[in-house]
Design a protein around this motif. Structure first.
Motif, short mmCIF file in Angstrom:
data_model
loop_
_atom_site.label_atom_id
_atom_site.label_comp_id
_atom_site.label_asym_id
_atom_site.label_seq_id
_atom_site.Cartn_x
_atom_site.Cartn_y
_atom_site.Cartn_z
N TYR A 1 0.26 -0.80 5.00
CA TYR A 1 -0.75 -0.86 6.05
C TYR A 1 -0.05 -1.21 7.35
O TYR A 1 -0.21 -0.54 8.36
CB TYR A 1 -1.84 -1.89 5.72
CG TYR A 1 -2.76 -2.14 6.91
CD1 TYR A 1 -3.63 -1.15 7.35
CD2 TYR A 1 -2.72 -3.35 7.62
CE1 TYR A 1 -4.44 -1.36 8.45
CE2 TYR A 1 -3.53 -3.57 8.71
CZ TYR A 1 -4.39 -2.57 9.13
OH TYR A 1 -5.19 -2.76 10.23
N LEU B 1 0.67 4.11 1.12
CA LEU B 1 -0.14 4.90 2.06
C LEU B 1 0.64 5.36 3.28
O LEU B 1 0.06 5.96 4.19
CB LEU B 1 -1.36 4.08 2.52
CG LEU B 1 -2.52 3.95 1.53
CD1 LEU B 1 -3.56 2.98 2.06
CD2 LEU B 1 -3.16 5.32 1.25
N SER C 1 -4.69 2.60 -2.44
CA SER C 1 -4.01 3.87 -2.18
C SER C 1 -4.82 4.97 -2.85
O SER C 1 -5.94 4.74 -3.33
CB SER C 1 -2.58 3.84 -2.72
OG SER C 1 -2.57 3.83 -4.14
N GLU D 1 -7.90 3.53 -5.60
CA GLU D 1 -8.86 3.42 -4.50
C GLU D 1 -9.64 2.11 -4.59
O GLU D 1 -10.11 1.73 -5.68
CB GLU D 1 -9.83 4.60 -4.50
CG GLU D 1 -9.22 5.94 -4.13
CD GLU D 1 -8.51 6.65 -5.28
OE1 GLU D 1 -8.02 7.76 -5.08
OE2 GLU D 1 -8.47 6.07 -6.39
N ASP E 1 0.46 -2.28 -5.74
CA ASP E 1 -0.20 -1.52 -4.69
C ASP E 1 -1.70 -1.78 -4.78
O ASP E 1 -2.31 -1.49 -5.81
CB ASP E 1 0.10 -0.03 -4.88
CG ASP E 1 -0.94 0.87 -4.26
OD1 ASP E 1 -1.12 0.79 -3.03
OD2 ASP E 1 -1.58 1.65 -5.01
N THR F 1 -0.33 8.00 -6.09
CA THR F 1 0.52 6.89 -6.54
C THR F 1 1.00 7.13 -7.97
O THR F 1 2.17 6.85 -8.29
CB THR F 1 -0.24 5.57 -6.44
OG1 THR F 1 -0.66 5.38 -5.08
CG2 THR F 1 0.62 4.39 -6.86
N LEU G 1 -8.04 7.73 7.26
CA LEU G 1 -8.51 8.51 6.12
C LEU G 1 -8.85 9.94 6.55
O LEU G 1 -8.48 10.90 5.85
CB LEU G 1 -9.74 7.84 5.50
CG LEU G 1 -9.54 6.45 4.89
CD1 LEU G 1 -10.85 5.88 4.39
CD2 LEU G 1 -8.51 6.48 3.76
N HIS H 1 0.85 -1.20 0.00
CA HIS H 1 0.00 0.00 0.00
C HIS H 1 0.89 1.24 0.00
O HIS H 1 1.74 1.40 0.88
CB HIS H 1 -0.92 0.03 1.23
CG HIS H 1 -1.86 -1.12 1.28
ND1 HIS H 1 -2.97 -1.22 0.45
CD2 HIS H 1 -1.87 -2.24 2.05
CE1 HIS H 1 -3.61 -2.36 0.71
NE2 HIS H 1 -2.96 -2.99 1.67
N ILE I 1 -8.17 12.07 3.27
CA ILE I 1 -8.36 11.19 2.12
C ILE I 1 -9.83 10.79 2.04
O ILE I 1 -10.42 10.35 3.05
CB ILE I 1 -7.48 9.93 2.23
CG1 ILE I 1 -6.00 10.32 2.23
CG2 ILE I 1 -7.78 8.95 1.10
CD1 ILE I 1 -5.08 9.16 2.55
N ASN J 1 -5.70 12.08 7.35
CA ASN J 1 -4.88 12.43 6.19
C ASN J 1 -5.68 13.07 5.07
O ASN J 1 -5.18 13.22 3.95
CB ASN J 1 -4.16 11.17 5.68
CG ASN J 1 -3.07 10.71 6.62
OD1 ASN J 1 -1.98 11.28 6.64
ND2 ASN J 1 -3.36 9.69 7.43
N LEU K 1 2.55 9.88 1.25
CA LEU K 1 1.33 10.64 0.98
C LEU K 1 1.66 12.09 0.63
O LEU K 1 2.69 12.61 1.04
CB LEU K 1 0.40 10.60 2.20
CG LEU K 1 -0.30 9.26 2.46
CD1 LEU K 1 -1.05 9.32 3.78
CD2 LEU K 1 -1.26 8.91 1.32
#
Length: 416
Positions: free
Chosen positions: A331, A91, A127, A154, A124, A132, A170, A89, A175, A173, A96
């Protein structure tokens, strides 16, 4: 054309037409070479790399190193094809909002997470697609040293199905990942993500919520999978129990993202159903250890849970299932891969089977086999140099000395 200019021009053209030794040319000399999981080993060999591809490979006595080539002495070391991690990921906080990060910051995080462990290609599987894409463009342009990144962007979860364990992340950040409310919305979103550069699609066949496990309706899963397959893209499924696996099987999912150690053991007949459906599996065994410790489980309970996960992998592998190495890193933040290899070995996987999960299996599954996953003339020069022999102990797959992608060294242990 005047004769006075013709001769110099012909000499220039001849120079560029002739084989040249470029600064990027590389020779790995004296290594034990595993060409692939099924081919004979070269006990002391040389690999010549030219313009990002393997020019030749063979016993050291048979390969002459061209003058001007950079030589990497590999006596006592082991070389395999570059590793794939098919469950990561993009992430981590260090990746980010990449538009605000320097190339050095991105490269450092990718090294800690991926290239330090031999990964030349990663998939990935959840993300922020825009972020990305930005990172992989910087890798592809040469600004950042990193692996080839394939991505799903996503993931797809149903209305009310944002997993409880990612909601805080989420929000913190900033997101936003939409929940799917209709088949028509899902179909259009698949199309849009693929237009935006997604290499695959991921569904949450199960989502863990505060009051239980929410399962994606089968008709919705079928719409998403069918649309992805129509575009020639693979589909991953997060599953938490047998009900989620059933949705994955019946909808035509290609890769299970996890085992399900909190559920039943996998019988031989159940494992055969998975292989008959042409599914692959990323076991992510280390994930369960990390999660159990996070939940303050007792050592006995951790051992029982890990043994159950290993049994499920063993049943799948024995049934002939295609295993793809994956760690869920990004993760979880346990970058060291040694535990994963140790548990795969405990699950009965041989050295050759583990090597296949890192190389030939993902290359075949994702359509890269014609130019990746093995060491052979003409293939991509994606290579891993190991300081120990994984045929002797599985954890040696984590003892990475150097990682080479497209003929370029993107990680190497510093000399003392």
């Amino acid at each position: 054309m005047r004769v006075g200019l013709a001769l110099p021009l012909l000499l220039v053209l001849a120079f560029f037409a002739a084989p040249q030794s470029h600064a990027s040319d590389l020779a790995l000399v004296g290594a034990k070479i595993y060409l692939s999981p099924s081919e004979p080993t070269i006990e002391s060999g040389t690999i010549l790399v030219h313009r990002g591809h393997i020019l030749s490979v063979g016993p050291i006595a048979e390969i002459k190193v061209p003058r001007g080539t950079t030589v990497m002495e590999c006596k006592g070391l082991v070389v395999t094809a570059g590793f794939w991690n098919s469950h990561v990921h993009i992430l981590l906080p260090g990746l980010l909002h990449a538009e605000k990060l320097s190339s050095e910051q991105i490269a450092s995080q990718l090294q800690q997470m991926l290239t330090r462990w031999g990964f030349t290609t990663v998939f990935d599987i959840a993300s922020v697609l825009r972020n990305t894409n930005l990172i992989r463009r910087r890798i592809e342009s040469g600004q950042v040293k990193g692996p080839r990144i394939l991505t799903v962007g996503e993931p797809f979860w149903v209305k009310g199905g944002t997993p409880i364990y990612v909601q805080g992340f989420l929000e913190a950040n900033h997101i936003s990942i939409p929940e799917v409310e209709s088949n028509a919305q899902a179909k259009e979103r698949v199309r849009q993500q693929i237009r935006d550069g997604a290499d695959g699609i991921k569904i949450f066949a199960n989502s863990i919520e505060r009051d239980g496990i929410l399962t994606m309706p089968l008709d919705l899963a079928r719409v998403i999978v069918a649309e992805a397959h129509h575009a020639g893209k693979p589909v991953f499924a997060h599953v938490s129990n047998d009900q989620g696996i059933e949705v994955a099987i019946q909808s035509g999912v290609d890769i299970l993202a996890h085992t399900t150690p909190s559920d039943d053991l996998w019988s031989p007949s159940f494992a055969q159903r998975l292989t008959a459906a042409h599914m692959a599996l990323t076991p992510t065994l280390t994930l369960w250890d990390v999660e159990a410790k996070k939940g303050n489980a007792s050592p006995d309970d951790i051992e029982k849970g890990m043994s159950r996960a290993a049994q499920q992998l063993e049943a799948f592998s024995r049934a002939g299932g295609q295993v793809l190495f994956g760690t869920d890193v990004g993760y979880i933040q346990q970058f060291d891969t040694s535990e994963e290899f140790t548990w795969m070995s405990r699950a009965g996987m041989s050295f050759q089977e583990i090597l296949a999960s890192l190389t030939t299996n993902p290359a075949q599954r994702f359509g890269y086999a014609p130019h990746s996953g093995r060491i052979a003339k003409g293939l991509d020069a994606d290579l891993v140099v190991l300081s120990a022999d994984p045929a002797q102990q599985a954890s040696a797959f984590s003892k990475v000395h150097c990682t080479i992608r497209g003929g370029e060294v993107i990680y190497c242990v510093r000399s003392k």
